[in-house]
Design a protein around this motif. Sequence first.
Motif, PDB file in Angstrom:
ATOM      1  N   LEU A 105      26.686  37.434  12.044  1.00 52.80           N
ATOM      2  CA  LEU A 105      26.685  36.322  12.988  1.00 52.80           C
ATOM      3  C   LEU A 105      25.723  35.222  12.566  1.00 52.80           C
ATOM      4  N   GLY A 106      26.170  33.980  12.736  1.00 47.76           N
ATOM      5  CA  GLY A 106      25.272  32.850  12.555  1.00 47.76           C
ATOM      6  C   GLY A 106      24.344  32.744  13.756  1.00 47.76           C
ATOM      7  N   ARG A 107      23.418  31.835  13.689  1.00 49.03           N
ATOM      8  CA  ARG A 107      22.388  31.706  14.734  1.00 49.03           C
ATOM      9  C   ARG A 107      22.978  31.469  16.132  1.00 49.03           C
ATOM     10  N   GLU A 108      23.868  30.495  16.250  1.00 50.50           N
ATOM     11  CA  GLU A 108      24.442  30.168  17.558  1.00 50.50           C
ATOM     12  C   GLU A 108      25.403  31.266  18.023  1.00 50.50           C
ATOM     13  N   SER A 109      26.172  31.800  17.096  1.00 48.80           N
ATOM     14  CA  SER A 109      27.087  32.894  17.443  1.00 48.80           C
ATOM     15  C   SER A 109      26.307  34.116  17.917  1.00 48.80           C
ATOM     16  N   ALA A 110      25.178  34.394  17.282  1.00 50.73           N
ATOM     17  CA  ALA A 110      24.336  35.528  17.683  1.00 50.73           C
ATOM     18  C   ALA A 110      23.808  35.324  19.100  1.00 50.73           C
ATOM     19  N   ARG A 111      23.463  34.088  19.411  1.00 47.88           N
ATOM     20  CA  ARG A 111      22.979  33.776  20.758  1.00 47.88           C
ATOM     21  C   ARG A 111      24.072  34.056  21.801  1.00 47.88           C
ATOM     22  N   GLU A 112      25.287  33.606  21.496  1.00 49.68           N
ATOM     23  CA  GLU A 112      26.414  33.838  22.412  1.00 49.68           C
ATOM     24  C   GLU A 112      26.768  35.322  22.487  1.00 49.68           C
ATOM     25  N   TRP A 113      26.672  36.015  21.361  1.00 53.59           N
ATOM     26  CA  TRP A 113      26.934  37.467  21.292  1.00 53.59           C
ATOM     27  C   TRP A 113      26.004  38.206  22.253  1.00 53.59           C
ATOM     28  N   LYS A 114      24.718  37.851  22.197  1.00 56.08           N
ATOM     29  CA  LYS A 114      23.726  38.492  23.070  1.00 56.08           C
ATOM     30  C   LYS A 114      23.979  38.164  24.536  1.00 56.08           C
ATOM     31  N   LYS A 115      24.379  36.929  24.822  1.00 58.61           N
ATOM     32  CA  LYS A 115      24.694  36.553  26.203  1.00 58.61           C
ATOM     33  C   LYS A 115      25.840  37.401  26.750  1.00 58.61           C
ATOM     34  N   LEU A 116      26.856  37.612  25.910  1.00 56.88           N
ATOM     35  CA  LEU A 116      27.982  38.435  26.347  1.00 56.88           C
ATOM     36  C   LEU A 116      27.549  39.873  26.630  1.00 56.88           C
ATOM     37  N   ILE A 117      26.726  40.417  25.761  1.00 58.46           N
ATOM     38  CA  ILE A 117      26.223  41.781  25.977  1.00 58.46           C
ATOM     39  C   ILE A 117      25.442  41.847  27.279  1.00 58.46           C
ATOM     40  N   HIS A 118      24.563  40.880  27.484  1.00 56.63           N
ATOM     41  CA  HIS A 118      23.766  40.841  28.718  1.00 56.63           C
ATOM     42  C   HIS A 118      24.676  40.717  29.940  1.00 56.63           C
ATOM     43  N   PHE A 119      25.670  39.833  29.852  1.00 53.83           N
ATOM     44  CA  PHE A 119      26.592  39.642  30.972  1.00 53.83           C
ATOM     45  C   PHE A 119      27.286  40.947  31.338  1.00 53.83           C
ATOM     46  N   TRP A 120      27.863  41.628  30.346  1.00 51.56           N
ATOM     47  CA  TRP A 120      28.611  42.849  30.642  1.00 51.56           C
ATOM     48  C   TRP A 120      27.695  44.004  31.029  1.00 51.56           C
ATOM     49  N   ASP A 121      26.500  44.081  30.446  1.00 51.64           N
ATOM     50  CA  ASP A 121      25.544  45.108  30.876  1.00 51.64           C
ATOM     51  C   ASP A 121      25.168  44.893  32.332  1.00 51.64           C
ATOM     52  N   HIS A 122      24.900  43.650  32.695  1.00 47.84           N
ATOM     53  CA  HIS A 122      24.531  43.307  34.068  1.00 47.84           C
ATOM     54  C   HIS A 122      25.702  43.577  35.008  1.00 47.84           C
ATOM     55  N   LYS A 123      26.897  43.206  34.594  1.00 46.81           N
ATOM     56  CA  LYS A 123      28.096  43.396  35.401  1.00 46.81           C
ATOM     57  C   LYS A 123      28.314  44.873  35.689  1.00 46.81           C
ATOM     58  N   GLN A 124      28.114  45.714  34.687  1.00 44.54           N
ATOM     59  CA  GLN A 124      28.326  47.151  34.888  1.00 44.54           C
ATOM     60  C   GLN A 124      27.248  47.749  35.782  1.00 44.54           C
ATOM     61  N   SER A 125      26.035  47.227  35.680  1.00 46.22           N
ATOM     62  CA  SER A 125      24.971  47.792  36.520  1.00 46.22           C
ATOM     63  C   SER A 125      25.161  47.387  37.985  1.00 46.22           C
ATOM     64  N   ASP A 126      25.925  46.310  38.218  1.00 44.19           N
ATOM     65  CA  ASP A 126      26.214  45.864  39.590  1.00 44.19           C
ATOM     66  C   ASP A 126      27.466  46.532  40.176  1.00 44.19           C
ATOM     67  N   ALA A 127      28.187  47.251  39.350  1.00 40.57           N
ATOM     68  CA  ALA A 127      29.433  47.870  39.814  1.00 40.57           C
ATOM     69  C   ALA A 127      29.133  48.923  40.863  1.00 40.57           C
ATOM     70  N   PRO A 128      30.007  49.027  41.871  1.00 41.43           N
ATOM     71  CA  PRO A 128      29.803  50.062  42.886  1.00 41.43           C
ATOM     72  C   PRO A 128      29.872  51.458  42.274  1.00 41.43           C
ATOM     73  N   ARG A 129      29.027  52.316  42.716  1.00 38.48           N
ATOM     74  CA  ARG A 129      28.981  53.690  42.226  1.00 38.48           C
ATOM     75  C   ARG A 129      29.865  54.578  43.087  1.00 38.48           C
ATOM     76  N   GLU A 130      30.541  55.498  42.425  1.00 35.11           N
ATOM     77  CA  GLU A 130      31.357  56.460  43.184  1.00 35.11           C
ATOM     78  C   GLU A 130      30.462  57.597  43.674  1.00 35.11           C
TER      79      GLU A 130
END
Length: 131
Positions: A105-130
Motif C-alpha cells: 500500500l502507498g501512504r494514502e491507501s494505507a491510511r484508507e486501509w486502516k480507516k476501513l479496518i477501524h470502521f469494521w472493527d468498531h461496527k462489529q463491537s457495536d453489534a448486538p450480542r446473542e
Amino acid sequence: MELREVDARFERAFVTFVTEWDDDPDTAREGLPYYLYYAEIARIIANDIRTGNRVRLAPIMDLVEKLHIEGDEAAREGATIGLLEGIQASMLQSNTGLHIANMYLGRESAREWKKLIHFWDHKQSDAPREG
C-alpha cells in the motif's frame, strides 16, 4: 490510466462483466452494476497479495494510490470502497491476515486501509450480542 490498462486480467474481467450484464433489462434502466466488476478486481488483487506477486501488484497499487491522491470524489470512493474494502473482504474470507497487504500500500491507501479496518472493527463491537 484505468484499471483495465494496468493488468490484462482486469480487461478480461471487464469483457466478461459487460457480456454478462449488457443484455440484462435492468442494465438499460440503471446502468451496469460496476460494483460487481470492482469485486472481481478486488478478488484478483487479494489473490496477488496472498501469493506475494510483487511484479503484478506494483503497478496496480500505484494506480490505487494515484486514485486516492489525484482522483475526484467518485474515484477516491471507488478506490476505497470498491477496491480496498473488497480486497479486505476477500482476504478475510480466505483467512488471510490483513497486515500482509501493508507492504503493497502507498501512504494514502494505507491510511484508507486502516480507516476501513477501524470502521469494521468498531461496527462489529457495536453489534448486538446473542444470548
